[in-house]
Design an enzyme around this catalytic site. Structure first.
Site, PDB file in Angstrom:
ATOM      1  N   CYS A 132     174.354  15.467  19.297  1.00 16.40           N
ATOM      2  CA  CYS A 132     175.112  16.708  19.183  1.00 16.40           C
ATOM      3  C   CYS A 132     176.016  16.664  17.955  1.00 16.40           C
ATOM      4  O   CYS A 132     176.667  15.652  17.691  1.00 16.40           O
ATOM      5  CB  CYS A 132     175.950  16.924  20.444  1.00 16.40           C
ATOM      6  SG  CYS A 132     176.912  18.443  20.444  1.00 16.40           S
ATOM      7  N   HIS A 174     170.421  23.065  25.378  1.00 14.50           N
ATOM      8  CA  HIS A 174     171.563  22.397  24.749  1.00 14.50           C
ATOM      9  C   HIS A 174     172.561  23.423  24.215  1.00 14.50           C
ATOM     10  O   HIS A 174     173.773  23.317  24.453  1.00 14.50           O
ATOM     11  CB  HIS A 174     171.051  21.503  23.620  1.00 14.50           C
ATOM     12  CG  HIS A 174     172.114  20.714  22.917  1.00 14.50           C
ATOM     13  ND1 HIS A 174     172.224  19.352  23.025  1.00 14.50           N
ATOM     14  CD2 HIS A 174     173.102  21.099  22.071  1.00 14.50           C
ATOM     15  CE1 HIS A 174     173.241  18.930  22.297  1.00 14.50           C
ATOM     16  NE2 HIS A 174     173.793  19.984  21.696  1.00 14.50           N
ATOM     17  N   GLU A 175     172.060  24.427  23.482  1.00 13.35           N
ATOM     18  CA  GLU A 175     172.956  25.420  22.888  1.00 13.35           C
ATOM     19  C   GLU A 175     173.589  26.313  23.953  1.00 13.35           C
ATOM     20  O   GLU A 175     174.780  26.649  23.868  1.00 13.35           O
ATOM     21  CB  GLU A 175     172.208  26.266  21.855  1.00 13.35           C
ATOM     22  CG  GLU A 175     171.607  25.488  20.707  1.00 13.35           C
ATOM     23  CD  GLU A 175     172.583  24.530  20.041  1.00 13.35           C
ATOM     24  OE1 GLU A 175     173.779  24.858  19.957  1.00 13.35           O
ATOM     25  OE2 GLU A 175     172.147  23.447  19.619  1.00 13.35           O
ATOM     26  N   HIS A 178     176.547  24.734  25.542  1.00 11.35           N
ATOM     27  CA  HIS A 178     177.770  24.866  24.752  1.00 11.35           C
ATOM     28  C   HIS A 178     178.524  26.152  25.109  1.00 11.35           C
ATOM     29  O   HIS A 178     179.760  26.179  25.108  1.00 11.35           O
ATOM     30  CB  HIS A 178     177.453  24.895  23.257  1.00 11.35           C
ATOM     31  CG  HIS A 178     177.337  23.539  22.633  1.00 11.35           C
ATOM     32  ND1 HIS A 178     178.348  22.599  22.666  1.00 11.35           N
ATOM     33  CD2 HIS A 178     176.321  22.964  21.938  1.00 11.35           C
ATOM     34  CE1 HIS A 178     177.968  21.514  22.021  1.00 11.35           C
ATOM     35  NE2 HIS A 178     176.744  21.707  21.567  1.00 11.35           N
TER      36      HIS A 178
END
Length: 239
Positions: A132, A174-175, A178
């Site tokens: 990351c 993953h995004e 966030h």
């Protein structure tokens, strides 16, 4: 670059959001990505509902895309201190064939994710090393859904849907994490944690099976559901 939200309330006015975006766009290149420990990375991002003028939104998304080459394959707005549900993804997939096949990774043309919602398709999962841009210097094994359905909006406000499989599905997860205040380390196998230096020295195999044996974390039951590092060159980051 510091977090965009107030450290106490996490609330940012529309006017302040515009100021933050201008500050980001005027910052020297390359951007200093917000690192773990900043509150903006641990709060759910605000749903995008036209808080920015269209021209400014487009400039921001274009700049986020422009940041990625040779650095990562995805970037979420909280990582540049902007607490809005915006992200971009782009992956040239410039990796050796052996790794591309193990990861089900092929070139992914840049696209925007505004207010994205992911729904798993089936129960299959895949396990890979992941890194990351907001946790510089480390990488760890994360198990994620193999296939997901994405509902999101583009920069023009039009809704779109697409199904993502393999590495594109991993990047999107993953995004999107966030945007919910979640870092990949929250989902990682703790004993798999490795400095990037040691990963490049010891664990660049197509699957994490050797690392699992040596570091003492559960290995994938089937090698076909294991994977290698997510970087473009072996040391890059997802987002």
């Amino acid at each position: 670059m510091t977090a965009g939200a107030d450290h106490d309330s996490g609330v940012v006015s529309d006017g302040r959001l515009e100021e933050l975006v201008h500050e980001v766009l005027e910052a020297p290149a390359p951007w200093a990505i917000v690192q773990a420990g900043e509150p903006v990375l641990r709060r759910p991002a605000a749903r995008y509902d036209g808080q920015l003028p269209d021209e400014l939104l487009h400039r921001l998304l274009d700049a986020m895309r422009a940041y990625l080459p040779e650095r990562g394959v995805g970037l979420a707005a909280p990582q540049i201190g902007i607490p809005l549900a915006l992200a971009v993804i782009s992956d040239p997939a410039t990796v050796p064939t052996e790794f591309a096949e193990a990861r089900e990774r092929s070139p992914l043309t840049a696209f925007d994710l505004i207010n994205p919602v992911l729904t798993p398709i089936g129960t299959s999962r895949r396990t890979f090393y992941e890194g990351c841009l907001s946790v510089v210097g480390y990488t760890a094994v994360v198990t994620r859904h193999h296939q997901v359905h994405l509902d999101a909006f583009d920069r023009h406000g039009d809704a779109y849907q697409r199904e993502l499989t393999g590495w594109p599905a991993r990047i999107a997860q993953h995004e999107t994490d966030h945007l919910h205040g979640v870092l990949y380390l929250d989902r990682a196998e703790p004993r798999s944690l490795s400095s990037m230096v040691n990963h490049e020295r010891l664990w660049t195999q197509p699957t994490p099976l050797a690392a699992a044996q040596a570091l003492g974390f559960p290995a994938p039951a089937d090698p076909s559901v294991a994977g290698g590092h997510e970087s473009q060159s072996g040391a890059g980051q997802t987002g």
